[in-house]
Design a protein around this motif. Structure first.
Motif, PDB file in Angstrom:
ATOM      1  N   UNK A 217       0.820  -1.209   0.000  1.00 17.08           N
ATOM      2  CA  UNK A 217       0.000   0.000   0.000  1.00 17.08           C
ATOM      3  C   UNK A 217       0.859   1.266   0.000  1.00 17.08           C
ATOM      4  N   UNK A 218       2.004   1.191   0.643  1.00 17.67           N
ATOM      5  CA  UNK A 218       2.842   2.372   0.839  1.00 17.67           C
ATOM      6  C   UNK A 218       3.240   3.017  -0.490  1.00 17.67           C
ATOM      7  N   UNK A 219       3.613   2.203  -1.470  1.00 16.35           N
ATOM      8  CA  UNK A 219       4.088   2.727  -2.743  1.00 16.35           C
ATOM      9  C   UNK A 219       3.025   3.607  -3.402  1.00 16.35           C
ATOM     10  N   UNK A 220       1.766   3.133  -3.367  1.00 12.06           N
ATOM     11  CA  UNK A 220       0.707   3.911  -4.004  1.00 12.06           C
ATOM     12  C   UNK A 220       0.366   5.160  -3.200  1.00 12.06           C
ATOM     13  N   UNK A 221       0.217   5.026  -1.881  1.00  7.24           N
ATOM     14  CA  UNK A 221      -0.222   6.154  -1.066  1.00  7.24           C
ATOM     15  C   UNK A 221       0.859   7.223  -0.896  1.00  7.24           C
ATOM     16  N   UNK A 222       2.090   6.939  -1.310  1.00  4.02           N
ATOM     17  CA  UNK A 222       3.142   7.948  -1.269  1.00  4.02           C
ATOM     18  C   UNK A 222       3.092   8.867  -2.493  1.00  4.02           C
ATOM     19  N   UNK A 223       2.305   8.489  -3.504  1.00  4.70           N
ATOM     20  CA  UNK A 223       2.170   9.321  -4.696  1.00  4.70           C
ATOM     21  C   UNK A 223       1.177  10.448  -4.423  1.00  4.70           C
ATOM     22  N   UNK A 224       1.238  11.552  -5.203  1.00  2.75           N
ATOM     23  CA  UNK A 224       0.260  12.640  -5.017  1.00  2.75           C
ATOM     24  C   UNK A 224      -1.180  12.145  -5.116  1.00  2.75           C
ATOM     25  N   UNK A 225      -1.446  11.266  -6.090  1.00  3.55           N
ATOM     26  CA  UNK A 225      -2.798  10.722  -6.249  1.00  3.55           C
ATOM     27  C   UNK A 225      -3.201   9.906  -5.019  1.00  3.55           C
ATOM     28  N   UNK A 226      -2.253   9.079  -4.543  1.00  2.00           N
ATOM     29  CA  UNK A 226      -2.541   8.264  -3.369  1.00  2.00           C
ATOM     30  C   UNK A 226      -2.782   9.096  -2.126  1.00  2.00           C
ATOM     31  N   UNK A 227      -1.952  10.140  -1.950  1.00  2.00           N
ATOM     32  CA  UNK A 227      -2.130  11.018  -0.785  1.00  2.00           C
ATOM     33  C   UNK A 227      -3.485  11.706  -0.810  1.00  2.00           C
ATOM     34  N   UNK A 228      -3.900  12.156  -2.008  1.00  2.00           N
ATOM     35  CA  UNK A 228      -5.202  12.817  -2.127  1.00  2.00           C
ATOM     36  C   UNK A 228      -6.322  11.867  -1.736  1.00  2.00           C
ATOM     37  N   UNK A 229      -6.237  10.608  -2.209  1.00  2.00           N
ATOM     38  CA  UNK A 229      -7.273   9.635  -1.865  1.00  2.00           C
ATOM     39  C   UNK A 229      -7.280   9.349  -0.366  1.00  2.00           C
ATOM     40  N   UNK A 230      -6.079   9.230   0.209  1.00  6.07           N
ATOM     41  CA  UNK A 230      -5.994   8.949   1.639  1.00  6.07           C
ATOM     42  C   UNK A 230      -6.577  10.097   2.459  1.00  6.07           C
ATOM     43  N   UNK A 231      -6.247  11.330   2.066  1.00  5.10           N
ATOM     44  CA  UNK A 231      -6.785  12.496   2.784  1.00  5.10           C
ATOM     45  C   UNK A 231      -8.306  12.530   2.677  1.00  5.10           C
ATOM     46  N   UNK A 232      -8.834  12.229   1.483  1.00  5.10           N
ATOM     47  CA  UNK A 232     -10.288  12.202   1.310  1.00  5.10           C
ATOM     48  C   UNK A 232     -10.929  11.146   2.201  1.00  5.10           C
TER      49      UNK A 232
END
Length: 282
Positions: A54-69
Motif C-alpha cells: 500500500x505504501x508505494x501507491x499512497x506515497x504518490x500525489x494521487x494516493x495522498x489525495x485519496x488517503x486524505x479524502x
C-alpha cells in the motif's frame, strides 16, 4: 485495485496509528473536521506505517489525495457520532476498555523491560568470543536429481549419462518429480537433515560435479543424484552474526526481567485458575 481500497483500511490505520485531537503547537493542519485534525507529519507517518503493497501507491500525489479524502470521511463520521454521544455507547466502552488494558500492559512492559535492557558492543563481542565454535555455516550440497519409478529405468539413465548425455535434459524428459519438468531437477542448496536419509547420505558422499553411479532408493522411487556444488562448514565472523547475538542477548534479558515481574505479580495478586477442570470435562 489499489485505487478502490475500502475506507475500512483507513479505520485500521487510525485505530492502530492514532490520530490526535487538537493540534501540536507550530504545526499546520491539512484538514480539520470538528476537533479532529491531520497534519503533514501525521499523514507521512500513516503512509510510512503501511504495508509495502500500500505504501508505494499512497506515497504518490494521487494516493495522498485519496488517503486524505478517506480520512476526511472518517473524521466526519467520528465527529457526527460524537454529537450523538456515541463515546458512551456500551459496545464502544467495552472495546475501549479492552484496548486500554492492552496499552497498560504494553507501556508497563516497555518501561520495565525494554527501557532497562542495554546490550552494547562489549556484550555482543564477549558472547561471540566465548561461543565462537557455535557460529558456523553447515556443510551444504547443491544438487539436482532424476526420479524414476524403477531401478531398471534408473540404471538405463545412468548408462546414458556415462556416455555423455546432458543431466538436465534427461531430468526434463524422464523425471517423475515435478521439479524435473520445470527446472531440470534442480534442488538448490541443502544441509544435512533436510532430505530423507538415503538421499542425504548419497548426495553428501559425492564429489563436486559427480553423479551417483548406482540408483538411490527412497520411498519416492529411484534417484540419480548430481552434486553440482559443495560448500564446506565455515566459521562465521563477528560482523556476520553480531545482530543475531544482540537479538539473542536481548531475548535472554527480556525473559529474566519478565520472570521477575511475574514472580512479584503472583505474590501481590490473587490468581484463581479453574481451567484444568474445564479441560478435563472436555
Amino acid at each position: 485495485m489499489k485505487k478502490t481500497i475500502a475506507i475500512g483500511l483507513v479505520v485500521v490505520i487510525m485505530v492502530f496509528c492514532g490520530f490526535k485531537l487538537g493540534l501540536p503547537s507550530g504545526e499546520k493542519s491539512l484538514i480539520k473536521v470538528g476537533n479532529s485534525t491531520l497534519t503533514s507529519k501525521e499523514l507521512d507517518e500513516k503512509i510510512e506505517s503501511m504495508p509495502p503493497q500500500y505504501k508505494e501507491y499512497y506515497a504518490t500525489p494521487e494516493g495522498k489525495k485519496q488517503l486524505i479524502d478517506n480520512i476526511k470521511k472518517e473524521f466526519l463520521i467520528l465527529e457526527y457520532a460524537k454529537t450523538l454521544r456515541y463515546e458512551n455507547n456500551k459496545d464502544v466502552v467495552e472495546q475501549l476498555a479492552k484496548v486500554t488494558n492492552q496499552v497498560i500492559v504494553a507501556v508497563y512492559l516497555r518501561d520495565n523491560i525494554d527501557k532497562k535492557i542495554k546490550i552494547d558492543e562489549g556484550d555482543t563481542k564477549k558472547y561471540y568470543s566465548e561461543h565462537v565454535a557455535e557460529f558456523k555455516t553447515k556443510e551444504q550440497v547443491k544438487a539436482a536429481h532424476i526420479l524414476v519409478k524403477t531401478e531398471e529405468e534408473a540404471k538405463g539413465l545412468i548408462a546414458r549419462l556415462d556416455k555423455g548425455e546432458d543431466f538436465g535434459k534427461l531430468a526434463t524428459e524422464y523425471s517423475i518429480d515435478p521439479s524435473g519438468k520445470t527446472n531440470k531437477g534442480e534442488l538448490g542448496l541443502f544441509a544435512r537433515g533436510q532430505m530423507v536419509k538415503p538421499f542425504e547420505n548419497a548426495a553428501f558422499a559425492l564429489a563436486k560435479g559427480a553423479y551417483t553411479k548406482t540408483p538411490v532408493q527412497t520411498q519416492y522411487g529411484y534417484h540419480i543424484i548430481l552434486a553440482e556444488d559443495k560448500k564446506d562448514e565455515q566459521d562465521l565472523t563477528y560482523d556476520q552474526v553480531k545482530e543475531d547475538v544482540k537479538n539473542f542477548l536481548t531475548q535472554q534479558e527480556q525473559k529474566v526481567l519478565l520472570d521477575a515481574i511475574l514472580t512479584k505479580a503472583q505474590k501481590a495478586i490473587k490468581v484463581q485458575d479453574n481451567s484444568e477442570q474445564l479441560l478435563i470435562k472436555k
